[in-house]
Motif scaffolding. Structure first.
Motif, PDB file in Angstrom:
ATOM      1  N   ILE A   1      38.950  47.079  10.525  1.00 28.39           N
ATOM      2  CA  ILE A   1      39.994  48.104  10.418  1.00 28.39           C
ATOM      3  C   ILE A   1      39.344  49.370   9.889  1.00 28.39           C
ATOM      4  CG2 ILE A   1      42.201  48.742   9.366  1.00 28.39           C
ATOM      5  CD1 ILE A   1      41.522  45.265   8.878  1.00 28.39           C
ATOM      6  N   ARG A   2      39.633  50.480  10.543  1.00 28.50           N
ATOM      7  CA  ARG A   2      39.112  51.781  10.110  1.00 28.50           C
ATOM      8  C   ARG A   2      40.158  52.824  10.464  1.00 28.50           C
ATOM      9  NH1 ARG A   2      34.461  52.470  13.376  1.00 28.50           N
ATOM     10  NH2 ARG A   2      35.604  53.950  14.652  1.00 28.50           N
ATOM     11  N   GLY A   3      40.461  53.710   9.530  1.00 28.66           N
ATOM     12  CA  GLY A   3      41.425  54.769   9.799  1.00 28.66           C
ATOM     13  C   GLY A   3      42.813  54.240  10.133  1.00 28.66           C
ATOM     14  N   ASP A   4      43.224  53.170   9.459  1.00 27.28           N
ATOM     15  CA  ASP A   4      44.516  52.511   9.692  1.00 27.28           C
ATOM     16  C   ASP A   4      44.693  52.032  11.122  1.00 27.28           C
ATOM     17  OD1 ASP A   4      45.366  52.659   7.055  1.00 27.28           O
ATOM     18  OD2 ASP A   4      46.326  54.604   7.333  1.00 27.28           O
ATOM     19  N   GLU A   5      43.588  51.730  11.789  1.00 25.74           N
ATOM     20  CA  GLU A   5      43.627  51.202  13.147  1.00 25.74           C
ATOM     21  C   GLU A   5      42.857  49.880  13.198  1.00 25.74           C
ATOM     22  OE1 GLU A   5      42.458  52.442  17.718  1.00 25.74           O
ATOM     23  OE2 GLU A   5      42.218  53.916  16.119  1.00 25.74           O
ATOM     24  N   VAL A   6      43.492  48.884  13.775  1.00 29.51           N
ATOM     25  CA  VAL A   6      42.848  47.593  13.978  1.00 29.51           C
ATOM     26  C   VAL A   6      41.921  47.749  15.180  1.00 29.51           C
ATOM     27  CG1 VAL A   6      43.181  45.147  14.482  1.00 29.51           C
ATOM     28  CG2 VAL A   6      44.831  46.365  13.021  1.00 29.51           C
TER      29      VAL A   6
ATOM     30  N   ASP B   1      50.853  43.830  10.366  1.00 25.16           N
ATOM     31  CA  ASP B   1      51.559  43.237  11.507  1.00 25.16           C
ATOM     32  C   ASP B   1      50.691  43.248  12.764  1.00 25.16           C
ATOM     33  OD1 ASP B   1      53.748  42.685   9.911  1.00 25.16           O
ATOM     34  OD2 ASP B   1      54.873  44.464  10.532  1.00 25.16           O
ATOM     35  N   GLU B   2      49.943  44.329  12.978  1.00 23.98           N
ATOM     36  CA  GLU B   2      49.061  44.387  14.150  1.00 23.98           C
ATOM     37  C   GLU B   2      47.913  43.388  14.019  1.00 23.98           C
ATOM     38  OE1 GLU B   2      47.547  44.878  17.739  1.00 23.98           O
ATOM     39  OE2 GLU B   2      49.513  45.549  17.064  1.00 23.98           O
ATOM     40  N   LEU B   3      47.371  43.214  12.818  1.00 25.26           N
ATOM     41  CA  LEU B   3      46.347  42.191  12.594  1.00 25.26           C
ATOM     42  C   LEU B   3      46.895  40.808  12.944  1.00 25.26           C
ATOM     43  CD1 LEU B   3      44.781  43.235   9.184  1.00 25.26           C
ATOM     44  CD2 LEU B   3      43.557  43.002  11.351  1.00 25.26           C
TER      45      LEU B   3
ATOM     46  N   ASP C   1      36.588  45.119  24.799  1.00 20.11           N
ATOM     47  CA  ASP C   1      35.993  44.004  25.533  1.00 20.11           C
ATOM     48  C   ASP C   1      37.019  42.886  25.610  1.00 20.11           C
ATOM     49  OD1 ASP C   1      33.383  45.132  25.867  1.00 20.11           O
ATOM     50  OD2 ASP C   1      33.037  44.781  23.732  1.00 20.11           O
ATOM     51  N   ARG C   2      36.887  42.015  26.591  1.00 21.16           N
ATOM     52  CA  ARG C   2      37.892  40.960  26.806  1.00 21.16           C
ATOM     53  C   ARG C   2      37.976  40.010  25.612  1.00 21.16           C
ATOM     54  NH1 ARG C   2      34.855  36.725  28.124  1.00 21.16           N
ATOM     55  NH2 ARG C   2      33.072  36.927  29.500  1.00 21.16           N
ATOM     56  N   TRP C   3      36.938  39.900  24.813  1.00 18.72           N
ATOM     57  CA  TRP C   3      36.957  39.010  23.659  1.00 18.72           C
ATOM     58  C   TRP C   3      37.448  39.722  22.403  1.00 18.72           C
ATOM     59  CZ3 TRP C   3      32.545  40.463  26.247  1.00 18.72           C
ATOM     60  CH2 TRP C   3      31.724  41.372  25.596  1.00 18.72           C
ATOM     61  N   ASN C   4      37.862  40.973  22.518  1.00 18.73           N
ATOM     62  CA  ASN C   4      38.440  41.709  21.406  1.00 18.73           C
ATOM     63  C   ASN C   4      39.953  41.696  21.595  1.00 18.73           C
ATOM     64  OD1 ASN C   4      39.255  43.459  19.426  1.00 18.73           O
ATOM     65  ND2 ASN C   4      37.952  45.162  20.076  1.00 18.73           N
ATOM     66  N   TYR C   5      40.638  41.018  20.693  1.00 25.19           N
ATOM     67  CA  TYR C   5      42.081  40.825  20.811  1.00 25.19           C
ATOM     68  C   TYR C   5      42.889  41.895  20.077  1.00 25.19           C
ATOM     69  CZ  TYR C   5      40.533  36.514  22.835  1.00 25.19           C
ATOM     70  OH  TYR C   5      39.909  35.602  23.664  1.00 25.19           O
TER      71      TYR C   5
END
Length: 152
Positions: free
Chosen positions: A123-128, A59-61, A147-151
């Motif tokens: 994704i690493r450690g269940d974190e997006v 869902d976060e992805l 960074d601003r380009w990382n959503y």
């Protein structure tokens, strides 16, 4: 049940492995390849991780992918997972392991709204950690400050 990994090859010129792996979220096979020192056991661990993502991570992805989409072309989605119909995964890049055998998902994807640069998921450690245009980000980098380009 589909075969998880198939058609694995290597070359005398390059030590990396290449093959295809099943990606259940999209119900399709995609290419995978490893960095120099990642072996098939570690690649398998990453591929198993890919196919057992928690619903909250998926869902976060999707929400992050919508943010990326809406940065150039605002659209309202009735369900965050609807964005998956606009995405086609291409390849899983298996890095050299650094934190023991901690699996990492590092994907290159095509998306309908950014044909030129595509999309990248990390994704690493269940974190997006990263969602944005493909830049081949560092799998083991620190993503606490976005960074601003990382959503993600």
């Amino acid at each position: 049940m589909k075969q998880l990994i198939k058609d694995v090859t290597t070359s005398d010129e390059w030590p990396m492995l290449e093959g295809e792996c099943f990606f259940s979220l999209f119900d399709r096979y995609i290419e995978f390849y490893t960095d120099d020192y990642a072996d098939l056991a570690y690649a398998t661990r990453c591929i198993e991780y890919l196919n057992n993502l928690d619903d909250a991570v998926i869902d976060e992805l999707c929400r992050a992918s919508i943010r990326y989409h809406n940065a150039s072309e605002p659209v309202e989605f009735s369900n965050p997972r609807d964005v998956l119909t606009l995405i086609t995964p291409c390849s899983l890049m298996v890095p050299n392991p650094e934190n023991g055998d901690e699996p990492v998902i590092h994907l290159e994807l095509n998306c309908s709204w950014e044909v030129e640069h595509g999309m990248e998921w990390l994704i690493r450690g269940d974190e997006v950690l990263y969602v944005g245009h493909f830049t081949s980000v560092d799998c083991w980098g620190d993503y606490q400050v976005k960074d601003r380009w990382n959503y993600a």
